[in-house]
Design a protein around this motif. Structure first.
Motif, PDB file in Angstrom:
ATOM      1  N   SER A   1     -26.449-167.038  43.854  1.00 17.69           N
ATOM      2  CA  SER A   1     -26.981-166.177  42.800  1.00 17.69           C
ATOM      3  C   SER A   1     -26.927-164.716  43.230  1.00 17.69           C
ATOM      4  O   SER A   1     -26.823-164.396  44.418  1.00 17.69           O
ATOM      5  N   GLN A   2     -27.028-163.831  42.235  1.00 20.04           N
ATOM      6  CA  GLN A   2     -27.019-162.398  42.535  1.00 20.04           C
ATOM      7  C   GLN A   2     -28.231-162.033  43.380  1.00 20.04           C
ATOM      8  O   GLN A   2     -28.155-161.155  44.250  1.00 20.04           O
ATOM      9  N   GLU A   3     -29.361-162.706  43.120  1.00 19.52           N
ATOM     10  CA  GLU A   3     -30.570-162.446  43.908  1.00 19.52           C
ATOM     11  C   GLU A   3     -30.339-162.771  45.385  1.00 19.52           C
ATOM     12  O   GLU A   3     -30.727-162.011  46.277  1.00 19.52           O
ATOM     13  N   THR A   4     -29.668-163.910  45.644  1.00 16.72           N
ATOM     14  CA  THR A   4     -29.371-164.292  47.028  1.00 16.72           C
ATOM     15  C   THR A   4     -28.412-163.297  47.664  1.00 16.72           C
ATOM     16  O   THR A   4     -28.596-162.883  48.815  1.00 16.72           O
TER      17      THR A   4
ATOM     18  N   ASN B   1     -28.020-160.177  46.906  1.00 18.88           N
ATOM     19  CA  ASN B   1     -28.741-158.926  47.166  1.00 18.88           C
ATOM     20  C   ASN B   1     -29.565-159.030  48.440  1.00 18.88           C
ATOM     21  O   ASN B   1     -29.624-158.092  49.244  1.00 18.88           O
TER      22      ASN B   1
END
Length: 599
Positions: free
Chosen positions: A546-549, A551
């Motif tokens: 994911s983008q969160e990961t 980041n």
């Protein structure tokens, strides 16, 4: 909690008389009240063996598996020993993963409920630094963290350990497996010499023995082996579900799963009342029992469960003590227990007198380690089940609707209502099927008869760069640099990522796994092949990070170096060439211009 024989489940009375109570261990009244609130009645073997020497000021080495109750074994003495509750940390607990750090911090918070001056702060990779910095500025007497993030705070000067009195290494062998040995030893060196140390590990490899000998002072060694097992006539299943979706998951299961009577276990008294009320609102006959309910009401409630007036009982561990109701077909662990013996005794409420029983266990993603501990301790696998789909629930509702019609056709009042409907049909000239449908509308909420499908997940729009990356990753390359592939064990699609640390940074695979797992919230099973090159490394990770990961991983450091995670584009010979004009090449890299100067 006493250790039970491997081939039987002891009764609650046997457990009560087999060992000391918490009060016998010399524990502070404020902590005793918190223990009672949580629902623990008697200490587990590791707690009974570890709390006294820690309260006496000894260093301790404890050999015990996860799920034996070891968190309370060190949390209780640490909290009791903190008399000065100034802002600086008095206790530091190191844990290998952020999931365990969160669980340990939550446990400290529960045991410190009646100690208003004590604040607990978890610090781990993947969480915003601002949250942790704010908590450290406000003051935290107990800090629970992963080694990498603790080192980061020490280097930033935001974590002051000069007043540290207690240091706990939880699951030390796991920390070493993940490549944290250097970080752990550095933290041990940077803490005050006069402190109490507790080290807990499932095994005692040479490296752990070395740390114990070098940094602990005449430690008391405690070994606890669990021998709990479960009845073979109980079918054990688990379902992964987040805390927010537990009630929805439970409702789906109750609609599809045939049951006679159920006991559901939660951790707190308040949760028993809340869950029972929510179940009643959904049409189930449910009631709560907990330590605050008077004995007369408790007996009346259990009597209703036995007679069939009540179908679902929501209880805490203590409130269910001595409960023996034959018609209990299912035990639901709505909240997973923190120790394996509690799990064994919970599910022992079903499958009695030779009958078969079912045990369901709700597991949040960060509670998987507790499930692993249960399987190791009971020496039985718990089968994963999928939540019933919307289609399954709706099919069951149609089936129940038809069954209700079939049952009512046998009623002695059928002739009375048939006459009334015939009269209505003749008077209003309405077809019988419409009259039947109108009566059904009066009995059922038509708007909510069928469960609505789950909303479609929001898909991120792909850019042209995404497709370029995908196509480049799928290009044929040598095996070690391959693009998306399948994980050997899980079958998940994998992609190869490049990180900017390699052999010259003296990194090992364990250090890479530890750093990326902690910062990105990944499990060890998420990693595929790791290839360490001179100045970089290639790591196989899930292709759908994911983008969160991503980041979170963008801020990750290994050996002090930013890893600069990016999808690998293959060997140089297969990367697209970008030709630089000769003039610019000469200007930027004069040492490569081999032409002779003009005379």
């Amino acid at each position: 909690m006493s250790t039970s024989p491997a081939d039987s489940v002891p009764s609650d009375d046997e457990r009560d008389v087999s060992g000391p109570s918490f009060a016998d261990l010399g524990i502070d009244d404020r902590i005793l009240r918190a223990i009672a609130d949580v629902g623990y009645e008697s200490p587990s073997p590791i707690q009974a063996a570890t709390i006294p020497p820690l309260l006496a000021g000894n260093d301790v080495v404890g050999l015990a598996q996860t799920g034996t109750g070891k968190t309370a074994a060190f949390a209780i003495p640490v909290l009791q020993g903190m008399h000065d509750t100034g802002k600086a940390p008095k206790a530091l607990v190191l844990a290998p993963t952020r999931e365990l750090a969160i669980q340990v911090a939550e446990a400290f918070g529960r045991y410190a409920t009646h100690m208003p001056g004590v604040h607990v702060l978890p610090i781990y990779g993947g969480q915003n630094y601002a949250v942790q910095l704010s908590g450290l500025r406000r003051g935290a007497q107990v800090v629970v963290g992963t080694p990498g993030r603790v080192i980061d705070h020490l280097e930033r000067g935001t974590l002051d350990l000069t007043q540290l009195q207690y240091l706990v290494l939880d699951e030390a062998d796991e920390m070493l497996k993940m490549g944290f040995q250097e970080d752990v030893e550095r933290i041990l060196r940077d803490t005050p010499a006069e402190k109490q140390v507790a080290l807990f590990s499932a095994t005692m490899p040479t490296a752990i023995r070395k740390i114990s000998k070098q940094y602990l002072k005449d430690p008391v060694e405690i070994t606890v082996k669990t021998k709990t097992s479960t009845n073979t006539n109980i079918t054990q299943r688990w379902v992964q579900v987040s805390h927010q979706r537990k009630l929805d998951a439970l409702t789906r299961i109750l609609e599809v799963e045939p049951f006679e009577a159920i006991i559901m276990f939660v951790r707190t008294k308040q949760a028993t009342e809340e869950l029972a009320e929510k179940l009643r609102a959904r049409g189930y006959s449910a009631a709560a029992i907990n330590g605050d309910i008077a004995q007369a009401q408790r007996e009346r409630t259990i009597g209703q469960l036995k007679s069939g007036v009540l179908d679902i009982l929501v209880a805490t561990d203590v409130a269910a003590r001595g409960l023996d109701v034959e018609r209990i077909s299912h035990v639901v662990n709505y909240d997973i227990p923190h120790d394996t013996e509690s799990y064994v005794h919970r599910i022992g409420r079903t499958g009695r007198a030779g009958r078969s029983g079912d045990a369901l266990l709700f597991v949040a993603p960060r509670e998987r380690r507790l499930l692993d501990a249960i399987e190791r301790a009971t020496r039985q696998s718990v089968t994963q089940m999928q939540l019933p789909s919307v289609e399954d629930v709706n099919a069951q509702r149609v089936q129940k609707f038809g069954d209700a019609i079939t049952e009512n056709l046998q009623s002695s009042n059928l002739a009375l209502f048939r006459k009334l409907i015939e009269d209505y049909e003749q008077e209003h000239d309405i077809p019988l099927v419409d009259i039947a449908a109108a009566l059904a509308v009066g009995s059922y909420d038509g708007d909510n008869f069928f469960m609505e499908p789950d909303p479609e997940p929001v898909r991120r729009e792909r850019s042209s760069r995404d497709y370029e990356d995908r196509d480049r990753d799928r290009a044929p390359r040598e095996r070690r640099d391959s693009g998306p592939s399948q994980h050997r064990q899980t079958g998940a699609e994998m992609a190869t990522y490049r990180i900017a640390v390699g052999k010259r940074h003296k990194v090992a695979p364990g250090a890479i796994v530890g750093a990326i797992a902690n910062e990105g919230g990944l499990r060890r099973s998420d990693f595929g092949h790791i290839s360490i090159r001179p100045d970089h490394s290639l790591v196989e990770l899930p292709a759908d990070l994911s983008q969160e990961t991503l980041n979170a991983l963008s801020r990750t450091r290994i050996s002090g170096q930013l890893i600069q995670l990016q999808l690998d584009s293959g060997p140089p010979g297969q990367r697209p060439l970008t030709r630089t004009p000769r003039r610019e090449f000469r200007g930027e890299n004069k040492r490569f211009d081999r032409r002779k100067p003009r005379s």
